[in-house]
Write a protein that holds these residues in place. Sequence first.
Motif, PDB file in Angstrom:
ATOM      1  N   MET A 151      27.956  47.304 -63.440  1.00 35.93           N
ATOM      2  CA  MET A 151      26.599  46.767 -63.633  1.00 35.93           C
ATOM      3  C   MET A 151      26.087  47.118 -65.039  1.00 35.93           C
ATOM      4  SD  MET A 151      24.016  45.516 -61.632  1.00 35.93           S
ATOM      5  CE  MET A 151      23.093  46.234 -60.307  1.00 35.93           C
ATOM      6  N   LEU A 152      26.241  48.378 -65.451  1.00 42.46           N
ATOM      7  CA  LEU A 152      25.802  48.802 -66.788  1.00 42.46           C
ATOM      8  C   LEU A 152      26.559  48.014 -67.858  1.00 42.46           C
ATOM      9  CD1 LEU A 152      25.668  52.687 -66.232  1.00 42.46           C
ATOM     10  CD2 LEU A 152      23.705  51.133 -66.459  1.00 42.46           C
ATOM     11  N   ASP A 153      27.851  47.805 -67.594  1.00 41.92           N
ATOM     12  CA  ASP A 153      28.693  47.067 -68.530  1.00 41.92           C
ATOM     13  C   ASP A 153      28.241  45.612 -68.630  1.00 41.92           C
ATOM     14  OD1 ASP A 153      30.969  46.832 -70.242  1.00 41.92           O
ATOM     15  OD2 ASP A 153      31.976  45.755 -68.629  1.00 41.92           O
ATOM     16  N   HIS A 154      27.976  45.002 -67.490  1.00 38.49           N
ATOM     17  CA  HIS A 154      27.572  43.585 -67.480  1.00 38.49           C
ATOM     18  C   HIS A 154      26.326  43.349 -68.321  1.00 38.49           C
ATOM     19  CE1 HIS A 154      26.949  39.495 -65.975  1.00 38.49           C
ATOM     20  NE2 HIS A 154      25.665  39.812 -66.026  1.00 38.49           N
ATOM     21  N   TYR A 155      25.344  44.235 -68.196  1.00 39.87           N
ATOM     22  CA  TYR A 155      24.080  44.064 -68.922  1.00 39.87           C
ATOM     23  C   TYR A 155      24.093  44.726 -70.301  1.00 39.87           C
ATOM     24  CZ  TYR A 155      21.931  41.963 -64.815  1.00 39.87           C
ATOM     25  OH  TYR A 155      21.621  41.122 -63.772  1.00 39.87           O
ATOM     26  N   LYS A 156      25.289  45.227 -70.674  1.00 36.93           N
ATOM     27  CA  LYS A 156      25.464  45.875 -71.994  1.00 36.93           C
ATOM     28  C   LYS A 156      24.384  46.939 -72.239  1.00 36.93           C
ATOM     29  CE  LYS A 156      29.045  43.363 -73.249  1.00 36.93           C
ATOM     30  NZ  LYS A 156      29.609  43.454 -71.886  1.00 36.93           N
ATOM     31  N   ILE A 157      24.142  47.736 -71.210  1.00 33.70           N
ATOM     32  CA  ILE A 157      23.180  48.834 -71.336  1.00 33.70           C
ATOM     33  C   ILE A 157      23.805  49.906 -72.230  1.00 33.70           C
ATOM     34  CG2 ILE A 157      21.889  50.616 -70.072  1.00 33.70           C
ATOM     35  CD1 ILE A 157      20.974  47.821 -69.247  1.00 33.70           C
ATOM     36  N   GLU A 158      23.066  50.295 -73.253  1.00 32.69           N
ATOM     37  CA  GLU A 158      23.542  51.312 -74.190  1.00 32.69           C
ATOM     38  C   GLU A 158      23.513  52.677 -73.479  1.00 32.69           C
ATOM     39  OE1 GLU A 158      24.267  50.663 -77.669  1.00 32.69           O
ATOM     40  OE2 GLU A 158      25.050  52.710 -77.444  1.00 32.69           O
ATOM     41  N   THR A 159      24.667  53.330 -73.392  1.00 43.29           N
ATOM     42  CA  THR A 159      24.686  54.629 -72.704  1.00 43.29           C
ATOM     43  C   THR A 159      25.074  55.773 -73.639  1.00 43.29           C
ATOM     44  OG1 THR A 159      26.989  54.304 -72.005  1.00 43.29           O
ATOM     45  CG2 THR A 159      25.273  53.603 -70.458  1.00 43.29           C
ATOM     46  N   ALA A 160      25.841  55.481 -74.693  1.00 43.40           N
ATOM     47  CA  ALA A 160      26.340  56.553 -75.573  1.00 43.40           C
ATOM     48  C   ALA A 160      25.181  57.355 -76.167  1.00 43.40           C
ATOM     49  CB  ALA A 160      27.194  55.965 -76.683  1.00 43.40           C
ATOM     50  N   GLY A 161      25.279  58.669 -76.034  1.00 43.39           N
ATOM     51  CA  GLY A 161      24.268  59.565 -76.600  1.00 43.39           C
ATOM     52  C   GLY A 161      23.008  59.693 -75.776  1.00 43.39           C
ATOM     53  N   LYS A 162      22.925  58.955 -74.667  1.00 44.41           N
ATOM     54  CA  LYS A 162      21.713  59.006 -73.832  1.00 44.41           C
ATOM     55  C   LYS A 162      21.761  60.186 -72.872  1.00 44.41           C
ATOM     56  CE  LYS A 162      20.171  54.908 -75.163  1.00 44.41           C
ATOM     57  NZ  LYS A 162      19.429  54.795 -76.359  1.00 44.41           N
ATOM     58  N   LYS A 163      20.586  60.605 -72.454  1.00 46.80           N
ATOM     59  CA  LYS A 163      20.508  61.662 -71.450  1.00 46.80           C
ATOM     60  C   LYS A 163      20.438  61.020 -70.063  1.00 46.80           C
ATOM     61  CE  LYS A 163      17.654  65.525 -69.823  1.00 46.80           C
ATOM     62  NZ  LYS A 163      18.722  66.492 -69.510  1.00 46.80           N
ATOM     63  N   ALA A 164      21.447  61.296 -69.250  1.00 50.66           N
ATOM     64  CA  ALA A 164      21.479  60.753 -67.890  1.00 50.66           C
ATOM     65  C   ALA A 164      21.223  61.877 -66.896  1.00 50.66           C
ATOM     66  CB  ALA A 164      22.837  60.109 -67.610  1.00 50.66           C
ATOM     67  N   VAL A 165      20.376  61.613 -65.927  1.00 49.78           N
ATOM     68  CA  VAL A 165      20.139  62.583 -64.860  1.00 49.78           C
ATOM     69  C   VAL A 165      20.511  61.941 -63.529  1.00 49.78           C
ATOM     70  CG1 VAL A 165      18.409  63.963 -63.636  1.00 49.78           C
ATOM     71  CG2 VAL A 165      18.360  63.824 -66.132  1.00 49.78           C
ATOM     72  N   VAL A 166      21.480  62.564 -62.845  1.00 46.35           N
ATOM     73  CA  VAL A 166      21.916  62.099 -61.537  1.00 46.35           C
ATOM     74  C   VAL A 166      21.252  62.996 -60.503  1.00 46.35           C
ATOM     75  CG1 VAL A 166      23.923  61.705 -60.038  1.00 46.35           C
ATOM     76  CG2 VAL A 166      24.126  61.337 -62.517  1.00 46.35           C
ATOM     77  N   VAL A 167      20.600  62.401 -59.514  1.00 42.96           N
ATOM     78  CA  VAL A 167      19.989  63.199 -58.445  1.00 42.96           C
ATOM     79  C   VAL A 167      20.835  63.043 -57.184  1.00 42.96           C
ATOM     80  CG1 VAL A 167      17.847  63.827 -57.275  1.00 42.96           C
ATOM     81  CG2 VAL A 167      17.738  62.621 -59.470  1.00 42.96           C
ATOM     82  N   GLY A 168      21.395  64.146 -56.731  1.00 47.50           N
ATOM     83  CA  GLY A 168      22.309  64.147 -55.584  1.00 47.50           C
ATOM     84  C   GLY A 168      23.723  64.409 -56.071  1.00 47.50           C
ATOM     85  N   ARG A 169      24.462  65.277 -55.361  1.00 44.39           N
ATOM     86  CA  ARG A 169      25.794  65.701 -55.821  1.00 44.39           C
ATOM     87  C   ARG A 169      26.877  65.460 -54.771  1.00 44.39           C
ATOM     88  NH1 ARG A 169      24.951  72.291 -55.536  1.00 44.39           N
ATOM     89  NH2 ARG A 169      23.540  72.211 -53.762  1.00 44.39           N
ATOM     90  N   SER A 170      26.730  64.399 -53.982  1.00 46.47           N
ATOM     91  CA  SER A 170      27.728  64.148 -52.933  1.00 46.47           C
ATOM     92  C   SER A 170      29.080  63.808 -53.541  1.00 46.47           C
ATOM     93  CB  SER A 170      27.270  62.993 -52.032  1.00 46.47           C
ATOM     94  OG  SER A 170      27.359  61.773 -52.727  1.00 46.47           O
ATOM     95  N   ASN A 171      30.130  63.999 -52.710  1.00 49.22           N
ATOM     96  CA  ASN A 171      31.489  63.673 -53.149  1.00 49.22           C
ATOM     97  C   ASN A 171      31.655  62.180 -53.393  1.00 49.22           C
ATOM     98  OD1 ASN A 171      32.456  66.282 -52.964  1.00 49.22           O
ATOM     99  ND2 ASN A 171      32.891  66.062 -50.773  1.00 49.22           N
ATOM    100  N   ILE A 172      30.879  61.354 -52.671  1.00 46.25           N
ATOM    101  CA  ILE A 172      31.114  59.911 -52.769  1.00 46.25           C
ATOM    102  C   ILE A 172      30.252  59.223 -53.824  1.00 46.25           C
ATOM    103  CG2 ILE A 172      31.886  59.926 -50.347  1.00 46.25           C
ATOM    104  CD1 ILE A 172      29.627  58.066 -49.639  1.00 46.25           C
ATOM    105  N   VAL A 173      29.131  59.809 -54.186  1.00 50.40           N
ATOM    106  CA  VAL A 173      28.268  59.148 -55.183  1.00 50.40           C
ATOM    107  C   VAL A 173      27.912  60.048 -56.370  1.00 50.40           C
ATOM    108  CG1 VAL A 173      26.192  57.781 -55.615  1.00 50.40           C
ATOM    109  CG2 VAL A 173      27.213  57.739 -53.338  1.00 50.40           C
ATOM    110  N   GLY A 174      27.047  61.024 -56.145  1.00 51.96           N
ATOM    111  CA  GLY A 174      26.458  61.780 -57.259  1.00 51.96           C
ATOM    112  C   GLY A 174      27.482  62.472 -58.138  1.00 51.96           C
ATOM    113  N   SER A 175      28.415  63.176 -57.506  1.00 53.83           N
ATOM    114  CA  SER A 175      29.380  63.944 -58.284  1.00 53.83           C
ATOM    115  C   SER A 175      30.287  63.039 -59.140  1.00 53.83           C
ATOM    116  CB  SER A 175      30.144  64.862 -57.340  1.00 53.83           C
ATOM    117  OG  SER A 175      31.162  65.494 -58.028  1.00 53.83           O
ATOM    118  N   PRO A 176      30.955  62.029 -58.531  1.00 51.80           N
ATOM    119  CA  PRO A 176      31.762  61.144 -59.392  1.00 51.80           C
ATOM    120  C   PRO A 176      30.928  60.376 -60.420  1.00 51.80           C
ATOM    121  CG  PRO A 176      31.714  60.332 -57.112  1.00 51.80           C
ATOM    122  CD  PRO A 176      31.130  61.703 -57.093  1.00 51.80           C
TER     123      PRO A 176
END
Length: 294
Positions: free
Chosen positions: A147-172
């Motif tokens: 999805m991020l790739d499709h919309y060419k969302i700029e991610t390099a150098g950005k601060k990302a915060v993931v909420v939740g650390r499950s094995n299936i979503v947050g952690s990966p």
Amino acid sequence: MNLLDGKLVSAKIKEDIKVEAAAFTAQSGRKPHLVAILVGNDGGSETYVASKMRNCELVGFESTNIRYTVDITEAELIAKIEEINQDPTIDGLIVQLPLPKHIDPDKVTEAIDYRKDVDGFHPINLGRMQRNLPCFIPATPYGIMLMLDHYKIETAGKKAVVVGRSNIVGSPMSILLARNSNPGNCTVTLTHSRTANLEAEVLAADIVVAAIGRKNFVTAEMVKEGAVVIDVGINREDSTETKSGFKLYGDVDFEAVAQKASWITPVPGGVGLMTIVGLLKNTLEAAKGTIYAK
Ligand SMILES: NC(=O)C1=CN([C@@H]2O[C@H](COP(=O)(O)OP(=O)(O)OC[C@H]3O[C@@H](n4cnc5c(N)ncnc54)[C@H](OP(=O)(O)O)[C@@H]3O)[C@@H](O)[C@H]2O)C=CC1
Ligand SMILES: Nc1nc(=O)c2c([nH]1)NC[C@@H]1CN(c3ccc(C(=O)N[C@@H](CCC(=O)O)C(=O)O)cc3)C=[N+]21
């Protein structure tokens, strides 16, 4: 606010998968084949598995749903997995989570041949992902990256915060966003229920991924102006308004947060649909043997 439209992007990618599946079938004389095992009768799991099967048909895959009642033993389930591991007509295998309490999900995950692990939950796939080696990537984080790739969302150098650390979503998800790739190259903070001052962490984020499992957990006050907001949450509530008898809510207070976000995913119609695409892509790769040679 711009919408990250899971309906649109998933439909487009599924068209590509359909073409590739047809080519595979023409060449090999068989369709890519996904098996999904469902234990028990959890309402949510039933819906997701049905949707996975429907989408397999749509792109020209074969799909088989194996169902067990909650009283199946761990040994019986693992014996079935080992049988499927040996079956050359089956490319991908998923065991829908959650499992009943008497079955250890870690044992089940490790019983699946990592070359058929299209959920990407096996430790070998997880380790290879962390090392940036070819592997099956868990469907939900994979779908989000697409999805991020499709919309060419700029991610390099950005601060990302993931909420939740499950094995299936947050952690990966945190691993993928931090990897040296595109999308990726974020500075990632992985937060959870023991995080001190979670609100301040989220407020500092350029990219927020919410995977908690609580309706309206992320409020407008927690989100920076212009942030990209990815809502993974699927919270089901009974409702008399819909013919299904329930309504879905994300983890993000969509109406309020949309006022501040530069990009945001809706629920439904966002990450869930991309998860299916991630799974289909993994199944195609498994059939073609492009990640792990046959
Ligand atoms: N759209 C899709 O394709 C998918 C959607 N989902 C949905 O995403 C949501 C999350 O799923 P999943 O990752 O499996 O969930 P889990 O329940 O496995 O994990 C939830 C995570 O959220 C954290 N958390 C819970 N409460 C708080 C809190 N008050 N403050 C901070 N962190 C908190 C937990 O922290 P701790 O580790 O400390 O307990 C945990 O790490 C669910 O709604 C699920 O239905 C899931 C998979 C796919
Ligand atoms: N082994 C395993 N693999 C999984 O991938 C897995 C799992 N277990 N357990 C549960 C979660 C959840 N999940 C979803 C898949 C699709 C939608 C989806 O299609 N959502 C649609 C709507 C669905 C609806 O209307 O009910 C949407 O958001 O628009 C949602 C959630 C996969 N999971």
